[in-house]
Enzyme design. Structure first.
Site, PDB file in Angstrom:
ATOM      1  N   CYS A   1       0.799  -1.192   0.139  1.00  0.00           N
ATOM      2  CA  CYS A   1       0.052  -0.218   0.124  1.00  0.00           C
ATOM      3  C   CYS A   1       0.927   1.291   0.168  1.00  0.00           C
ATOM      4  O   CYS A   1       0.421   2.218  -0.262  1.00  0.00           O
ATOM      5  CB  CYS A   1      -0.695   0.014   1.066  1.00  0.00           C
ATOM      6  SG  CYS A   1      -2.282  -0.896   0.958  1.00  0.00           S
TER       7      CYS A   1
HETATM    8  N1  CO8 Z   1     -20.226  -9.665   7.116  1.00  0.00           N
HETATM    9  C1  CO8 Z   1     -20.742  -9.473   8.245  1.00  0.00           C
HETATM   10  N2  CO8 Z   1     -19.961  -9.784   9.593  1.00  0.00           N
HETATM   11  C2  CO8 Z   1     -18.586  -9.614   9.364  1.00  0.00           C
HETATM   12  C3  CO8 Z   1     -18.021  -9.606   8.081  1.00  0.00           C
HETATM   13  C4  CO8 Z   1     -18.886  -9.366   7.147  1.00  0.00           C
HETATM   14  N3  CO8 Z   1     -18.474  -9.311   5.905  1.00  0.00           N
HETATM   15  N4  CO8 Z   1     -16.702  -9.818   8.221  1.00  0.00           N
HETATM   16  C5  CO8 Z   1     -16.487 -10.103   9.673  1.00  0.00           C
HETATM   17  N5  CO8 Z   1     -17.604  -9.943  10.245  1.00  0.00           N
HETATM   18  C6  CO8 Z   1     -17.931 -10.256  11.664  1.00  0.00           C
HETATM   19  C7  CO8 Z   1     -16.944 -11.101  12.385  1.00  0.00           C
HETATM   20  O1  CO8 Z   1     -17.253 -12.439  12.410  1.00  0.00           O
HETATM   21  C8  CO8 Z   1     -16.848 -10.805  13.521  1.00  0.00           C
HETATM   22  O2  CO8 Z   1     -17.770 -11.397  14.249  1.00  0.00           O
HETATM   23  P1  CO8 Z   1     -17.684 -11.813  16.185  1.00  0.00           P
HETATM   24  O3  CO8 Z   1     -17.637 -10.433  17.024  1.00  0.00           O
HETATM   25  O4  CO8 Z   1     -18.999 -12.420  16.308  1.00  0.00           O
HETATM   26  O5  CO8 Z   1     -16.422 -12.616  16.159  1.00  0.00           O
HETATM   27  C9  CO8 Z   1     -17.073  -9.134  13.511  1.00  0.00           C
HETATM   28  O6  CO8 Z   1     -17.831  -8.858  12.468  1.00  0.00           O
HETATM   29  C10 CO8 Z   1     -16.004  -8.264  13.909  1.00  0.00           C
HETATM   30  O7  CO8 Z   1     -15.068  -8.499  12.991  1.00  0.00           O
HETATM   31  P2  CO8 Z   1     -13.551  -8.085  12.893  1.00  0.00           P
HETATM   32  O8  CO8 Z   1     -13.100  -7.594  14.572  1.00  0.00           O
HETATM   33  O9  CO8 Z   1     -12.857  -8.681  11.890  1.00  0.00           O
HETATM   34  O10 CO8 Z   1     -14.135  -6.494  12.235  1.00  0.00           O
HETATM   35  P3  CO8 Z   1     -13.271  -4.970  12.359  1.00  0.00           P
HETATM   36  O11 CO8 Z   1     -14.315  -4.149  13.128  1.00  0.00           O
HETATM   37  O12 CO8 Z   1     -11.952  -4.972  12.666  1.00  0.00           O
HETATM   38  O13 CO8 Z   1     -13.501  -4.612  10.745  1.00  0.00           O
HETATM   39  C11 CO8 Z   1     -11.994  -4.323   9.030  1.00  0.00           C
HETATM   40  C12 CO8 Z   1     -12.748  -5.324  10.084  1.00  0.00           C
HETATM   41  C13 CO8 Z   1     -12.841  -3.624   8.381  1.00  0.00           C
HETATM   42  C14 CO8 Z   1     -10.926  -5.115   8.170  1.00  0.00           C
HETATM   43  C15 CO8 Z   1     -11.032  -3.603   9.947  1.00  0.00           C
HETATM   44  O14 CO8 Z   1     -10.496  -4.287  10.944  1.00  0.00           O
HETATM   45  C16 CO8 Z   1      -9.875  -2.842   9.070  1.00  0.00           C
HETATM   46  O15 CO8 Z   1     -10.175  -1.644   8.307  1.00  0.00           O
HETATM   47  N6  CO8 Z   1      -8.494  -2.851   9.499  1.00  0.00           N
HETATM   48  C17 CO8 Z   1      -7.559  -2.089   9.058  1.00  0.00           C
HETATM   49  C18 CO8 Z   1      -7.090  -2.966   7.694  1.00  0.00           C
HETATM   50  C19 CO8 Z   1      -6.155  -2.165   6.988  1.00  0.00           C
HETATM   51  O16 CO8 Z   1      -5.786  -0.927   7.099  1.00  0.00           O
HETATM   52  N7  CO8 Z   1      -5.447  -2.971   6.213  1.00  0.00           N
HETATM   53  C20 CO8 Z   1      -4.552  -2.382   5.417  1.00  0.00           C
HETATM   54  C21 CO8 Z   1      -4.699  -3.426   4.224  1.00  0.00           C
HETATM   55  S1  CO8 Z   1      -4.251  -2.870   2.891  1.00  0.00           S
HETATM   56  C22 CO8 Z   1      -2.589  -3.051   2.490  1.00  0.00           C
HETATM   57  O17 CO8 Z   1      -1.902  -2.886   2.996  1.00  0.00           O
HETATM   58  C23 CO8 Z   1      -2.269  -3.391   1.058  1.00  0.00           C
HETATM   59  C24 CO8 Z   1      -1.880  -4.748   0.956  1.00  0.00           C
HETATM   60  C25 CO8 Z   1      -1.733  -5.232  -0.515  1.00  0.00           C
HETATM   61  C26 CO8 Z   1      -3.050  -4.950  -1.427  1.00  0.00           C
HETATM   62  C27 CO8 Z   1      -3.655  -6.150  -1.521  1.00  0.00           C
HETATM   63  C28 CO8 Z   1      -4.529  -5.855  -2.742  1.00  0.00           C
HETATM   64  C29 CO8 Z   1      -5.820  -6.863  -2.860  1.00  0.00           C
END
Ligand code: CO8
Length: 373
Positions: free
Chosen positions: A156
């Site tokens: 990224c």
């Molecule tokens: N629908 C419904 N519920 C869901 C879903 C979904 N799609 N997904 C997860 N849940 C549920 C989970 O099961 C969990 O349930 P429970 O509490 O019962 O266990 C609950 O929702 C909460 O799950 P999470 O803790 O995973 O959810 P978050 O609140 O943390 O949100 C995010 C998830 C949105 C992913 C968030 O953590 C986030 O945005 N984090 C930052 C990530 C980030 O910045 N990453 C950078 C990546 S990009 C990068 O560096 C480039 C990489 C190279 C590029 C690749 C290109 C492909």
């Protein structure tokens, strides 16, 4: 010392949109089909049933409302769940070069330049379509540039790291006019069958022209006051796809061969790193975070950007200080902060200070401090 400016930007936006509703409908149908197929194993407790995704979760957890993609039938087909790209012959322009050339032509037009003015091309992205020849060299030929080109990948942060290479090349005299492009075909390396991440990414390409201030003629120019890069190894965002996969006798389609992350850990660990990085960079340049008219931050998560800004300026800020584009584009890997800059910089006044900052896999953080001329 040569003064260096950003004199043009360009943006290729793919023709297809996938809304959260369309995405979730396809995923949930896929999950139903899987559950039907494995009903006996699920009933015997040998396998967990797949749980549906939800539009409400996606919008609340990330701020993403839709994404642009190069091909939408494949990811929305519950029996396929990945895009379909037609192979191209070696003598045809590759897809990654094609979208880069589109964004490049726009950036060159904005800078009042043609391909012949460019003497260095950097293709900086989180994945390359092939090993070699470098994508940048194909793009160099397609736009009629001279000099040289190379590819680089810092996930990224590829674009901000690419900008530092461009700025340093102009300062040192190894290039006069640099084209830096970020073709991000993320749809080919996310796992559309994984509920935790199927909503995160979108396809796009950005381009930036960097040159010496004394050759720049563009209406809009940005003095680059400084660039600063930092990395710290982490496995929290990882993709094990690579050229040795076929020699490892494993499953080339195994889950670890596409994007995966521990999203919550990334959120917690990267927010303080990014805020401290930007603050230290501004301090080194004799500025305070409250002097900054606009922050063009990496676009991965709305809440993440709000927290970075709160740490920096000690208050809630709106879209005028930190514009959001991820609601429309989703996370576009390295291109996100450049899209924000491209779409939300024309209204700034001469003398206004801005910060372009990316953060992501590596971990990697890159900041570029600019002032409008
Ligand atoms: N629908 C419904 N519920 C869901 C879903 C979904 N799609 N997904 C997860 N849940 C549920 C989970 O099961 C969990 O349930 P429970 O509490 O019962 O266990 C609950 O929702 C909460 O799950 P999470 O803790 O995973 O959810 P978050 O609140 O943390 O949100 C995010 C998830 C949105 C992913 C968030 O953590 C986030 O945005 N984090 C930052 C990530 C980030 O910045 N990453 C950078 C990546 S990009 C990068 O560096 C480039 C990489 C190279 C590029 C690749 C290109 C492909």
């Amino acid at each position: 010392m040569t003064r260096v400016v950003i004199s043009g930007t360009g943006l290729f936006r793919p023709p297809h949109v996938i809304s959260n509703a369309e995405l979730v409908a396809a995923y949930n149908r896929y999950a139903e089909l899987q559950n039907e197929q494995h009903a006996a194993a699920i009933a015997a407790g040998e396998r967990q049933a797949m749980v549906p995704s939800s539009v409400e979760f996606i919008e609340k957890a990330s701020g993403i409302k839709q994404r642009y993609v190069l091909e939408k039938d494949g990811p929305l087909d519950p029996t396929r769940m990945y895009p379909r790209f037609a192979p191209r012959a070696d003598d045809e322009l590759s897809l990654m070069a094609e979208i880069a050339v589109d964004a490049a032509q726009q950036a060159l037009a904005a800078a009042g330049k043609t391909g012949a003015d460019v003497d260095m091309v950097i293709c900086a992205a989180s994945n390359m379509q092939r090993a070699y020849p470098a994508m940048a060299i194909e793009i160099q030929q397609a736009i009629g540039a001279g000099g040289f080109g190379f590819d680089m990948n810092v996930a990224c942060s590829s674009a901000t790291f690419g900008l530092e290479q461009a700025v340093n090349a102009v300062k040192s005299g190894s290039a006069k006019c640099v084209l830096m492009v970020n073709p991000e075909i993320t749809s080919a390396h996310i796992e559309w069958r994984d509920r935790d991440c199927h909503f995160i990414f979108g396809d796009v390409c950005t381009a930036v022209v960097v040159e010496a201030a004394d050759t720049a003629t563009a209406a809009q120019q940005w003095d680059v006051l400084g660039t600063r890069l930092a990395t710290k190894f982490s496995n929290a965002i990882r993709n094990n796809f690579g050229f040795m996969n076929s020699c490892e006798d494993g499953d080339p389609d195994a889950r670890d061969k596409k994007f995966r992350q521990e999203g919550r850990r990334v959120f917690k660990e990267v927010v303080p790193m990014a805020a401290a990085h930007i603050e230290a960079h501004l301090t080194a340049l004799g500025h305070e975070s409250t002097d900054v008219r606009r922050y063009w931050l990496h676009q991965a998560n709305l809440g993440m950007n709000q927290l970075v800004l709160k740490k920096l300026v000690n208050r809630e800020v709106g879209a005028d200080i930190a514009p959001l584009i991820l609601d429309e584009y989703a996370n576009t890997a390295s291109a996100g902060s450049i899209i924000a800059f491209h779409e939300h910089s024309a209204d700034l006044a001469s003398g206004d200070l801005g910060v372009i900052c990316s953060f992501g896999a590596g971990y990697s953080i890159g900041s570029v401090v600019v002032r409008k001329r």
